[in-house]
Design an enzyme around this catalytic site. Structure first.
Site, PDB file in Angstrom:
ATOM      1  N   GLU A  89       0.814  -1.212   0.000  1.00 15.67           N
ATOM      2  CA  GLU A  89       0.000   0.000   0.000  1.00 15.67           C
ATOM      3  C   GLU A  89       0.847   1.263   0.000  1.00 15.67           C
ATOM      4  O   GLU A  89       1.935   1.288   0.564  1.00 15.67           O
ATOM      5  CB  GLU A  89      -0.858   0.044   1.268  1.00 15.67           C
ATOM      6  CG  GLU A  89      -1.895  -1.026   1.304  1.00 15.67           C
ATOM      7  CD  GLU A  89      -2.682  -0.997   2.602  1.00 15.67           C
ATOM      8  OE1 GLU A  89      -3.242  -2.031   2.940  1.00 15.67           O
ATOM      9  OE2 GLU A  89      -2.723   0.051   3.260  1.00 15.67           O
ATOM     10  N   CYS A 100      -2.365   1.661   7.765  1.00 15.10           N
ATOM     11  CA  CYS A 100      -1.704   0.891   6.726  1.00 15.10           C
ATOM     12  C   CYS A 100      -1.867  -0.598   6.978  1.00 15.10           C
ATOM     13  O   CYS A 100      -1.887  -1.051   8.099  1.00 15.10           O
ATOM     14  CB  CYS A 100      -0.241   1.260   6.633  1.00 15.10           C
ATOM     15  SG  CYS A 100       0.039   2.312   5.229  1.00 15.10           S
TER      16      CYS A 100
END
Ligand code: SAH
Ligand code: SF4
Length: 353
Positions: free
Chosen positions: A92, A340
């Site tokens: 990500e 995250c």
């Protein structure tokens, strides 16, 4: 073996390929400029190159090794990208535009596929470590970020523990520094602070600021919160932070994830003051982001909760009264899988427990 791409090659090697494909040496610089300065991510859009050269590059030397598979954008314009790497693994990257119109964005990048540290409050470590990212896979996150808009700061706070992949990270940051123009003071690398790794890096003065995730002043609790460091005394982590400051002249930021009911008491704040007394540092308090609780694979009976604004503020004022500089950082983009590691899990790329 993984297929060669433009950015997996050293600049000199990429230039040679361009010449092989009938281009002139400077055409390789044109590609780099289009990418770094204009955020272009397709040869097809590099109209100053001949159609022939664009076609050959497209066929024989793809620009990037990763591709974007999911994108979410929050009302505050925080954009989160899920990137699929050549082997199908995913990472990500988060692009956070400045709240001031005249400044570029901050990019949050990942350094590993998964994470071996296993902090119980973090989505990234849920399934352990798959592998380290190559330097170009770290760089490509910056290129995707740049394609959304200008990037003026970076935080290496995505998935993974940066100091367990330091040489690839430093390789990527060298390009980011030289070609994207983001200076050392505008890049922050966040680590759990393995003391011997911090000490080894400090004299090399790598081009970033250091943030150390401390999370508690108590050794027994840190063993629980940062499992891969169990047995390493907090004093050794802070001593390594002091060494970093002596060697680089850059103050360390200590990060402290405020876990409601676990490490957010007045006593914790007072003991943290004792620990950090005399250090040249600042403290960032990050209220636990509980979005992870709703993810598939989450253990039932979530152990932590988000502290109230009042608790966070009280904690901060105890630190301040103790002479520390401390800020509370409420995370942005909460509605879009902010912490995250969450987007990756939600889209089935990392197994749960
Ligand atoms: N592995 C590095 C960098 C990635 S994590 C590290 O741990 O420092 C970046 C920061 O996000 C760390 O300070 C971590 O404690 C914090 N973090 C992880 N999960 C979180 C959550 N659910 N809520 C709030 N902060 C979190
Ligand atoms: Fe890894 Fe950092 Fe998450 Fe801990 S907080 S599991 S070190 S990414």
């Amino acid at each position: 073996m993984e297929r060669e791409t433009f950015f997996s090659l050293a600049p000199e090697a990429a230039r040679e390929r361009v010449i092989e494909f009938g281009g002139r040496p400077f055409h390789a610089d044109v590609v780099r400029r289009e990418v770094f300065e204009r955020g272009v991510l397709a040869y097809a859009d590099m109209t100053s190159l001949s159609q022939n050269l664009r076609d050959r590059l497209e066929r024989e030397l793809p620009l990037l090794s990763s591709r974007e598979t999911h994108r979410t954008t929050a009302p505050d314009r925080t954009t989160k990208l899920l990137l699929e790497l050549a082997d199908g693994a995913t990472v990500e990257t988060v692009h956070m535009p400045s709240t001031r119109a005249d400044k570029g964005a901050t990019l949050c990048v990942s350094t590993q596929v998964g994470c071996p540290v296993g902090c119980p409050f973090c989505a990234s470590g849920r399934a352990g470590l798959e592998r380290n990212l190559a330097a170009h896979e770290i760089l490509e996150q910056f290129l995707y970020g740049r394609s959304i808009g200008p990037v003026s700061r970076a935080v290496v706070m995505g998935i993974g523990e940066p100091l367990l992949n330091a040489s690839n990270l430093i390789g990527a940051l060298a390009v980011v520094h030289d070609e994207l123009g983001i200076g050392a003071r505008k890049i922050t690398v966040s680590t759990v602070g393995f003391p011997e790794r911090v000490r080894r890096l400090a004299p090399t003065k790598p081009p970033f600021q250091l943030a150390i995730s401390l999370h508690t002043p108590d050794d027994a609790q840190r063993d629980e919160l940062v499992p891969a460091m169990a047995g390493t005394p907090i004093a050794a982590v802070i001593e390594a932070g002091a060494e970093w400051f002596r060697a680089t002249g850059r103050e360390v930021t200590y990060e402290y994830c405020l876990l409601g009911g676990a490490n957010d008491s007045r006593g914790h704040a007072e003991r943290l003051v004792e620990r950090l007394r005399g250090q040249r540092c600042t403290v960032n308090l990050i209220p636990y982001n509980p979005v992870a609780a709703s993810l598939p694979g989450q253990v039932s009976g979530v152990r932590y909760r988000r502290p109230s604004g009042e608790t966070a503020e009280n904690f901060r004022s105890v630190l301040e009264e103790g002479g520390l500089v401390a800020t509370v950082r409420w995370s942005r983009g909460l509605s879009t899988d902010a912490a995250c590691g969450q987007l990756r899990i939600r889209h089935g790329s990392a197994s749960g427990d």
